[in-house]
Structures are given as C-alpha cells and as structure tokens.
Design a protein around this motif. Structure first.
Motif, short mmCIF file in Angstrom:
data_model
loop_
_atom_site.label_atom_id
_atom_site.label_comp_id
_atom_site.label_asym_id
_atom_site.label_seq_id
_atom_site.Cartn_x
_atom_site.Cartn_y
_atom_site.Cartn_z
N LEU A 122 -1.68 -5.20 52.48
CA LEU A 122 -0.52 -4.51 53.03
C LEU A 122 0.08 -5.28 54.21
O LEU A 122 1.31 -5.40 54.33
N ARG A 123 -0.78 -5.79 55.07
CA ARG A 123 -0.29 -6.56 56.21
C ARG A 123 0.45 -7.81 55.75
O ARG A 123 1.50 -8.16 56.31
N ARG A 124 -0.06 -8.47 54.75
CA ARG A 124 0.59 -9.68 54.26
C ARG A 124 1.92 -9.35 53.57
O ARG A 124 2.89 -10.11 53.68
N LEU A 125 1.96 -8.24 52.87
CA LEU A 125 3.22 -7.82 52.25
C LEU A 125 4.28 -7.53 53.30
O LEU A 125 5.45 -7.91 53.16
N LEU A 126 3.87 -6.85 54.38
CA LEU A 126 4.81 -6.53 55.44
C LEU A 126 5.32 -7.79 56.14
O LEU A 126 6.46 -7.81 56.63
N ARG A 127 4.49 -8.82 56.17
CA ARG A 127 4.92 -10.09 56.78
C ARG A 127 5.65 -10.98 55.78
O ARG A 127 6.00 -12.11 56.10
N ARG A 128 5.83 -10.46 54.56
CA ARG A 128 6.51 -11.17 53.48
C ARG A 128 5.84 -12.51 53.16
O ARG A 128 6.50 -13.51 52.87
N GLU A 129 4.52 -12.50 53.19
CA GLU A 129 3.77 -13.69 52.81
C GLU A 129 3.58 -13.72 51.30
O GLU A 129 3.71 -12.68 50.63
N LYS A 130 3.29 -14.88 50.77
CA LYS A 130 3.01 -15.02 49.34
C LYS A 130 1.56 -14.58 49.12
O LYS A 130 0.63 -15.35 49.34
N VAL A 131 1.40 -13.34 48.67
CA VAL A 131 0.06 -12.74 48.63
C VAL A 131 -0.86 -13.41 47.61
O VAL A 131 -2.08 -13.20 47.66
N TRP A 132 -0.32 -14.17 46.70
CA TRP A 132 -1.16 -14.83 45.68
C TRP A 132 -1.74 -16.15 46.19
O TRP A 132 -2.57 -16.75 45.53
N GLN A 133 -1.31 -16.60 47.36
CA GLN A 133 -1.81 -17.85 47.90
C GLN A 133 -3.08 -17.61 48.70
O GLN A 133 -3.28 -16.55 49.29
N ALA A 134 -3.93 -18.64 48.75
CA ALA A 134 -5.17 -18.55 49.54
C ALA A 134 -4.84 -18.36 51.02
O ALA A 134 -3.81 -18.84 51.50
N HIS A 135 -5.71 -17.65 51.72
CA HIS A 135 -5.47 -17.37 53.13
C HIS A 135 -6.81 -17.09 53.79
O HIS A 135 -7.86 -17.07 53.14
N ARG A 136 -6.77 -16.90 55.09
CA ARG A 136 -7.99 -16.53 55.82
C ARG A 136 -7.65 -15.45 56.86
O ARG A 136 -7.99 -15.58 58.04
N SER A 137 -6.97 -14.41 56.41
CA SER A 137 -6.54 -13.35 57.32
C SER A 137 -7.26 -12.03 57.07
O SER A 137 -6.83 -10.99 57.58
N HIS A 138 -8.34 -12.05 56.25
CA HIS A 138 -9.13 -10.83 56.10
C HIS A 138 -9.74 -10.46 57.45
O HIS A 138 -9.94 -11.31 58.31
N PHE A 139 -10.04 -9.20 57.63
CA PHE A 139 -10.62 -8.74 58.88
C PHE A 139 -11.97 -9.41 59.13
O PHE A 139 -12.29 -9.75 60.27
#
Length: 340
Positions: free
Chosen positions: A258-275
């Motif tokens: 939800l946080r990534r969607l609100l920031r309009r990030e590409k949610v299918w891409q790898a990331h390291r923003s999990h809690f």
C-alpha cells in the motif's frame, strides 16, 4: 483421530531425522554451490554486503522429501504424496531459475498454478470455511488464489537472514500444536513437524552472517508446503488460526504494498522497503529482527490456540494478532539508532 502420547515417538523421530538431513547436507552443498559460482551478488536492493551461495533450499527440500518418504513407508495410508511431488516440481523449476536466471515469470507462475490447481482439486472436500454458507466451488477458488498468493508472499519476504527459517518453524510448530489440541488429522501434524524440523536444520547456516541463502529453490517449495498446512487448518474450520500464524508476514507485505502504491512506485520491481528490512537497517542486525519476529510468533501461536475456543474468541484473537503485528512493524520503522 488424534495420536496418544506414546504414538508421538515415530512422528517426532521422523521430523528430527528430516532436520538432521538438512543440517548434514548443507556443508557439502555450500561447497558445491561456491565452486559452481551460484552466488547472490549484492546490489542496491540487497540486505547483504558480500557474495553468498544461493541454493541452500536444495537441502531443505531434500530434508522435507526424506521426512515424507519415511512417513509414507511407516504409514502408507496417510500423508500427502501428491503435494510432495508438487513441491519437487516447484523446486526443479525454481532451481533452474536460480542457476541460470531469466526464466519467464509466466513459466514459473504457470507451474505454481498447475501444481496448486491439481492438489486443490484432489483435496478431500471434508471441510468448509463458511460451514456451507458459500458453495464449495467458490471456496476452492478463493483458496486457490490465496495459496498462490502465499507462495509468492513467502518468496518475497525472504529478504534477510533467518526470517524464513523462523517463519517455517513457527507455522510448523503452531500447526502441529493446533492439530494436537483439536485432535485433527495426524498426517497434517507430522507434515507440520517435518517442515519445522527441516527449517531448524537450515537456520544455523542462515543466522547472523549467513553462509548460504535458500534461493527460490527453497522459498517457493517451502511457501507451497506451508500453504498446505494453512489450507488444512481452514478446511478444518480453523480460519482464524490460518490468518493468525502467518500474521506478521501478510501484515508487513500488505502495508508495504500500500505504501509503495501511494508513492506510485512500480510494485513489481525488486525493493528493500519492507518493515523487516527497515528494521535490519535500524537495528544493524538481521538476527535482532528475526529474533523479534520469533518472539511475536510465540504470541501468535498462543492466540491461534485461543482462537479455537469459540467464534468470539476467534475474532478477538485475530484482532489481537493484528495489533501485535502492526506494533512490530511500527517498531521496525522507528528512528535510526544514533551513531556513537
């Protein structure tokens, strides 16, 4: 049918042997993976800083397979042989992706759809999530998508050392205790113990400064088999326990999405923003994060057991588990530790 205390020797011994297989297989496997250069190279989205062998899940799957084969020999009329074959199929295609990379997403997802669809279609229709309020075929569709989602959730959450092993041990022990508490399917209890023991065999090699990672060859089959345990709980009417045991995983993943969607990030891409990844950065230790999740999971197991007492207790237990998971996410996302 439940097992008397004296009948627990064979299941516990089978599970212990599974864990020992994993523990003993890992040293030669790590050496082989290193020689073959099957390494996870750190990048900007990684939570590790040095190249580490990837593919320790081969030993994990071997241990789970060993435990299931032994149990089928001891008790030929119990167990889940079709699901175990599905686990092996998922491990093979996941290993090909780990080894060579670049396998099409639709090929990997297609194998998950095939395996889950076949196992679910042949799953005994002896339980209902809604006690008959909703047609069984609708329930099966919901369970199908939930199982696919959980496989990928478990894979995505394997981002720091120790977290997947902790989750496997917690869900496995929780499911086994629930089965014993409720007198449910002994085969499900054995499966739960085997998964927990296999994870215990893997954890010493993946704790703190990990010497090996699971890789998709481990996390995808593990997610599949854990999903089977949760499905078994749901089919027995224990929907609340099935929500509670993996509560931290799905709360962290949902909030992060939800946080990534609100920031309009590409949610299918790898990331390291999990809690939990933010917690590892804040605390400076993977083990500290995995340990906190383990403590939460002890509480979740207690709440899962309490949820079986009554419908009201089930609702209250789910609510309490949700609050605890949210509090841990907030803790992980707290301010960074001061530099001293």
């Amino acid at each position: 049918m439940t097992m008397a205390p004296q009948d627990w020797f064979a299941p516990v011994a089978t599970a212990a042997a599974s864990g020992l297989v994993v523990l003993l297989l890992l040293p030669p496997l790590i050496a082989w993976l290193t020689r073959r250069a099957v390494m996870d190279i750190p990048n900007a989205r990684s939570s590790h800083v040095r190249a580490t062998p990837r593919g320790g899940g081969i030993a994990l799957v071997a241990g789970i397979l060993f435990g299931n084969v032994v149990w089928l020999v001891l008790q030929p009329d119990t167990g889940y042989p079709l699901a175990v074959l599905g686990m092996v199929a998922l491990a093979v295609i996941s290993w090909l992706d780990d080894r060579h990379g670049g396998l099409p997403v639709m090929l990997r997802l297609g194998m998950q759809v095939l395996v889950v669809g076949v196992v679910l279609a042949l799953f005994p229709a002896n339980g209902s999530m809604t006690t008959g309020l909703v047609p069984v075929w609708i329930e099966r569709v919901v369970l199908f998508f939930a199982w696919i989602w959980f496989i990928n959730l478990f894979n995505f959450m394997d981002g720091i050392n120790g977290i997947s092993g902790v989750e496997m041990v917690s869900i496995g022990l929780g499911a086994a205790l629930l089965g014993l508490w409720q007198g449910e399917d002994p085969a499900g209890q054995v499966q739960a113990l085997v998964l927990a023991a296999a994870a215990l065999g893997f954890l010493p090699w993946n704790w703190g400064r990990a010497r090996v990672f699971l890789g998709d060859v481990g996390s995808v089959p593990a997610g599949f088999m854990l999903g089977l345990l949760l499905l078994t709980l749901v089919s027995a009417g224990q929907w609340a326990a099935a929500l509670i045991l993996p509560m931290y995983y799905w709360v962290d993943a949902t909030l992060t999405l939800l946080r990534r969607l609100l920031r309009r990030e590409k949610v299918w891409q790898a990331h390291r923003s999990h809690f939990y990844q933010r917690g590892a950065d804040r605390l400076g230790s993977h083990a500290a994060v995995a340990g906190r999740i383990a403590l939460l999971n002890v509480a979740l197991i207690g709440l899962a057991l309490a949820s079986t007492l009554s419908p009201a207790a089930a609702v209250l237990a789910v609510a309490a588990a949700l609050v605890l998971a949210l509090l841990l996410c907030k803790h992980f996302a707290g301010p960074a530790k001061p530099v001293v």
